[in-house]
Design an enzyme around this catalytic site. Structure first.
Site, PDB file in Angstrom:
ATOM      1  N   TYR A   9      -8.658  21.046   6.690  1.00  0.00           N
ATOM      2  CA  TYR A   9      -9.370  21.379   6.041  1.00  0.00           C
ATOM      3  C   TYR A   9      -8.825  21.194   4.154  1.00  0.00           C
ATOM      4  O   TYR A   9      -7.516  21.999   4.295  1.00  0.00           O
ATOM      5  CB  TYR A   9     -10.647  22.617   6.047  1.00  0.00           C
ATOM      6  CG  TYR A   9     -11.425  21.973   5.382  1.00  0.00           C
ATOM      7  CD1 TYR A   9     -10.939  23.473   3.947  1.00  0.00           C
ATOM      8  CD2 TYR A   9     -12.073  21.477   5.157  1.00  0.00           C
ATOM      9  CE1 TYR A   9     -12.196  24.074   2.466  1.00  0.00           C
ATOM     10  CE2 TYR A   9     -13.003  21.914   3.973  1.00  0.00           C
ATOM     11  CZ  TYR A   9     -13.362  22.661   3.141  1.00  0.00           C
ATOM     12  OH  TYR A   9     -14.413  22.982   1.952  1.00  0.00           O
ATOM     13  N   ASP A  33      -0.296  20.432   1.382  1.00  0.00           N
ATOM     14  CA  ASP A  33      -1.536  21.458   1.498  1.00  0.00           C
ATOM     15  C   ASP A  33      -0.998  23.257   1.432  1.00  0.00           C
ATOM     16  O   ASP A  33      -1.140  23.562   2.223  1.00  0.00           O
ATOM     17  CB  ASP A  33      -2.877  21.045   1.592  1.00  0.00           C
ATOM     18  CG  ASP A  33      -3.865  21.556   1.107  1.00  0.00           C
ATOM     19  OD1 ASP A  33      -4.907  21.895   1.446  1.00  0.00           O
ATOM     20  OD2 ASP A  33      -4.177  23.063   0.685  1.00  0.00           O
ATOM     21  N   LYS A  92      -6.345  30.040  -4.681  1.00  0.00           N
ATOM     22  CA  LYS A  92      -6.627  31.318  -3.990  1.00  0.00           C
ATOM     23  C   LYS A  92      -5.804  32.489  -4.344  1.00  0.00           C
ATOM     24  O   LYS A  92      -5.867  32.989  -5.649  1.00  0.00           O
ATOM     25  CB  LYS A  92      -6.346  31.181  -2.171  1.00  0.00           C
ATOM     26  CG  LYS A  92      -7.297  30.630  -1.732  1.00  0.00           C
ATOM     27  CD  LYS A  92      -7.078  30.976   0.090  1.00  0.00           C
ATOM     28  CE  LYS A  92      -8.183  29.231   0.768  1.00  0.00           C
ATOM     29  NZ  LYS A  92      -9.138  30.010   0.877  1.00  0.00           N
TER      30      LYS A  92
HETATM   31  P1  KE4 Z   1     -11.784  25.969  -2.678  1.00  0.00           P
HETATM   32  O1  KE4 Z   1     -12.242  24.252  -3.433  1.00  0.00           O
HETATM   33  O2  KE4 Z   1     -12.571  26.474  -1.353  1.00  0.00           O
HETATM   34  O3  KE4 Z   1     -11.263  26.097  -3.825  1.00  0.00           O
HETATM   35  O4  KE4 Z   1     -10.073  25.321  -1.754  1.00  0.00           O
HETATM   36  C1  KE4 Z   1     -10.141  24.361  -0.660  1.00  0.00           C
HETATM   37  C2  KE4 Z   1      -8.959  24.240   0.543  1.00  0.00           C
HETATM   38  C3  KE4 Z   1      -8.442  23.476   0.421  1.00  0.00           C
HETATM   39  N1  KE4 Z   1      -7.343  23.657   0.768  1.00  0.00           N
HETATM   40  C4  KE4 Z   1      -7.103  24.502   2.012  1.00  0.00           C
HETATM   41  C5  KE4 Z   1      -5.544  24.578   3.138  1.00  0.00           C
HETATM   42  C6  KE4 Z   1      -8.082  25.639   1.862  1.00  0.00           C
HETATM   43  O5  KE4 Z   1      -8.002  26.136   2.812  1.00  0.00           O
HETATM   44  C7  KE4 Z   1      -9.289  25.330   0.946  1.00  0.00           C
HETATM   45  C8  KE4 Z   1     -10.300  26.672   1.689  1.00  0.00           C
HETATM   46  N2  KE4 Z   1     -10.286  27.825   2.347  1.00  0.00           N
HETATM   47  C9  KE4 Z   1     -11.479  27.902   3.411  1.00  0.00           C
HETATM   48  C10 KE4 Z   1     -11.266  28.536   4.204  1.00  0.00           C
HETATM   49  N3  KE4 Z   1     -11.190  27.806   5.467  1.00  0.00           N
HETATM   50  C11 KE4 Z   1     -12.456  28.158   2.098  1.00  0.00           C
HETATM   51  C12 KE4 Z   1     -13.202  29.186   2.407  1.00  0.00           C
HETATM   52  C13 KE4 Z   1     -15.568  28.449   1.889  1.00  0.00           C
HETATM   53  O6  KE4 Z   1     -15.200  26.865   2.738  1.00  0.00           O
HETATM   54  O7  KE4 Z   1     -15.939  28.839   2.069  1.00  0.00           O
END
Ligand code: KE4
Length: 425
Positions: free
Chosen positions: A142, A237, A265
């Site tokens: 993801y 990523d 994060k």
């Molecule tokens: P954000 O747009 O949520 O800040 O980041 C996206 C993203 C990109 N790459 C990786 C490897 C990630 O894990 C994420 C976001 N992770 C999720 C948790 N599985 C965020 C939690 C959510 O979607 O509410």
């Protein structure tokens, strides 16, 4: 103060599903989400005045625990000078210098306000730099919710993607090739089937969004080799793993140099931040220097930078990672020993402060084997832990996170609770 139930009823009227991000809705584990009114160290305090030991850590950022005094103080000090200037500010420079110092493959970096923006921008940059349109991603990985990345192949290695989300044009899906993780033959076939057309390969080098999965030995080195051979950029990523798996992320631990890296994060210390960076010749293709446009009103926001700088400064001493690995091993061992005593098949992949728990006797090495996990048993385990004050990610297919604040009482108590929950399955 309203209870979680009252708050959820109100939220549900005005916010789709009552949440601002789907995974928070407890849809895959059932029940209604609790609302949190405060968080400190390893614990959350809910609107119902329950105290929970937290292994979600706001999905990764809280590596020092919640509401860490040094991060709070940094935000307070920055707040004295205002919240946003819309101009360059000194904090951005310090943040860039820290990122470049901690991750040597990053020679230049651009800040964003989310991980999604970081990966979306990195993909666009790779396409602009290589003048190619196709990208490769891996099922189960993801990378946020931009159109090119919310794509998952049907079965098979070389399928043109079929959108996972409604609203993504088929023309976009055709440009995304989705492959099985940990499968060298699939990579070779994809490059052979798309000669000179692959702009980049984007990967969560250690997967954290299908549960926690680590690569087979040599897989990442193979990936680095085949992308270089075919002139495709390799994008790590590390939004989740950056500064978590090691100070320099997975690339430091594995000794691999990607062309671009996406971050998020932890670098925000709990405030909205993302970033992408890498080779200077590639990054200089970005506006205002080059033809690839990318922008953001709050990119490099002073409060978010101050919080992130405080968070990164506490990671300068690498001993933190030895502590986090000890905590992760303690938790893994507690679950494995309890499951063995109970005769329950379990896999507990863990590296440092990232882990997940799959109820299966099959070693988990990709999306398909992850799905072999007994999700019903996970749900029972999740709710048993929650009832005893331990909060795991509300999905069988997410990673767990541990902070330095878990050291001592919190990890000991959590291990007891998880072992008891396993025994009661
Ligand atoms: P954000 O747009 O949520 O800040 O980041 C996206 C993203 C990109 N790459 C990786 C490897 C990630 O894990 C994420 C976001 N992770 C999720 C948790 N599985 C965020 C939690 C959510 O979607 O509410």
């Amino acid at each position: 103060m309203s209870s979680s139930e009252q708050l959820f009823a109100r939220a549900f009227q005005l916010i789709p599903g009552g949440v601002n991000s789907p995974v928070r809705a407890f849809r895959s584990v059932g029940g209604a989400p609790f609302f949190v009114k405060s968080a400190h160290g390893a614990t959350l305090t809910t609107a119902d005045d329950r105290t929970l030991i937290d292994f979600v850590c706001t999905w990764g950022p809280a590596i020092h625990g919640h509401n860490h005094p040094a991060i709070k103080a940094a935000i307070a000090a920055a707040l004295e000078n205002g919240t946003s200037f819309g101009t360059p500010n000194p904090y951005e420079v310090e943040m860039a210098e820290l990122i470049v110092k901690f991750i040597p493959s990053i020679k230049k970096v651009r800040m964003t306000s989310s991980g999604t923006e970081a990966t979306m921008s990195a993909i666009r940059l790779a396409r602009g730099f290589t003048k190619r349109d196709k990208i490769i991603k891996f099922s189960g990985c993801y990378h946020g919710h931009s159109d090119s990345l919310l794509i998952k192949a049907g079965s098979g290695a070389l399928t043109h993607g079929h959108p996972d989300s409604a609203g993504i044009p088929a023309s976009f899906a055709r440009e995304t090739v989705v492959l099985p993780y940990n499968d060298r033959a699939a990579l070779e076939a994809a490059f052979a089937a798309n000669p000179g057309q692959i702009a980049c390969v984007i990967i969560e080098a250690y997967c954290g969004n299908v549960g926690f999965i680590m690569p087979d030995a040599g897989y990442l080195a193979f990936l680095r080799e085949i992308t270089a051979k075919h002139g495709a950029l390799l994008i790590f990523d590390e939004v989740m793993t950056g500064f978590r798996i090691a100070r320099g992320g997975v690339q430091e631990r594995e000794g691999i140099t990607p062309d671009l890296t996406c971050l998020g994060k932890i670098i925000g210390g709990g405030l909205p931040v993302g970033a992408f960076g890498g080779r200077a010749d590639v990054m200089d293709y970005l506006a205002p220097l080059g033809p690839v446009y990318q922008a953001g009103t709050l990119s490099g926001n002073p409060l978010a930078m101050a919080a992130g700088i405080a968070s990164l400064r506490m990671l300068e001493n690498r001993h933190v990672y030895a502590t986090l690995d000890t905590l992760g091993s303690q938790l893994r061992d507690a679950v494995v020993v309890a499951a063995k005593a109970r005769g329950i098949p379990v896999q507990v992949p863990q590296c440092g402060s990232m882990f997940s728990i799959f109820f299966t006797d099959t070693p988990v090495r990709d999306y398909d084997t992850a799905l072999k996990g007994d999700a019903k048993r996970f749900t029972k385990f999740f709710h048993a832990c929650l009832a005893s004050g331990v909060y795991l990610a509300p999905s069988a297919y997410e990673a767990g996170f541990i902070s330095t604040a878990h050291n001592g009482e919190a990890i000991d108590r959590a291990c007891e609770v998880m072992a008891d929950a396993i025994k009661a399955l």
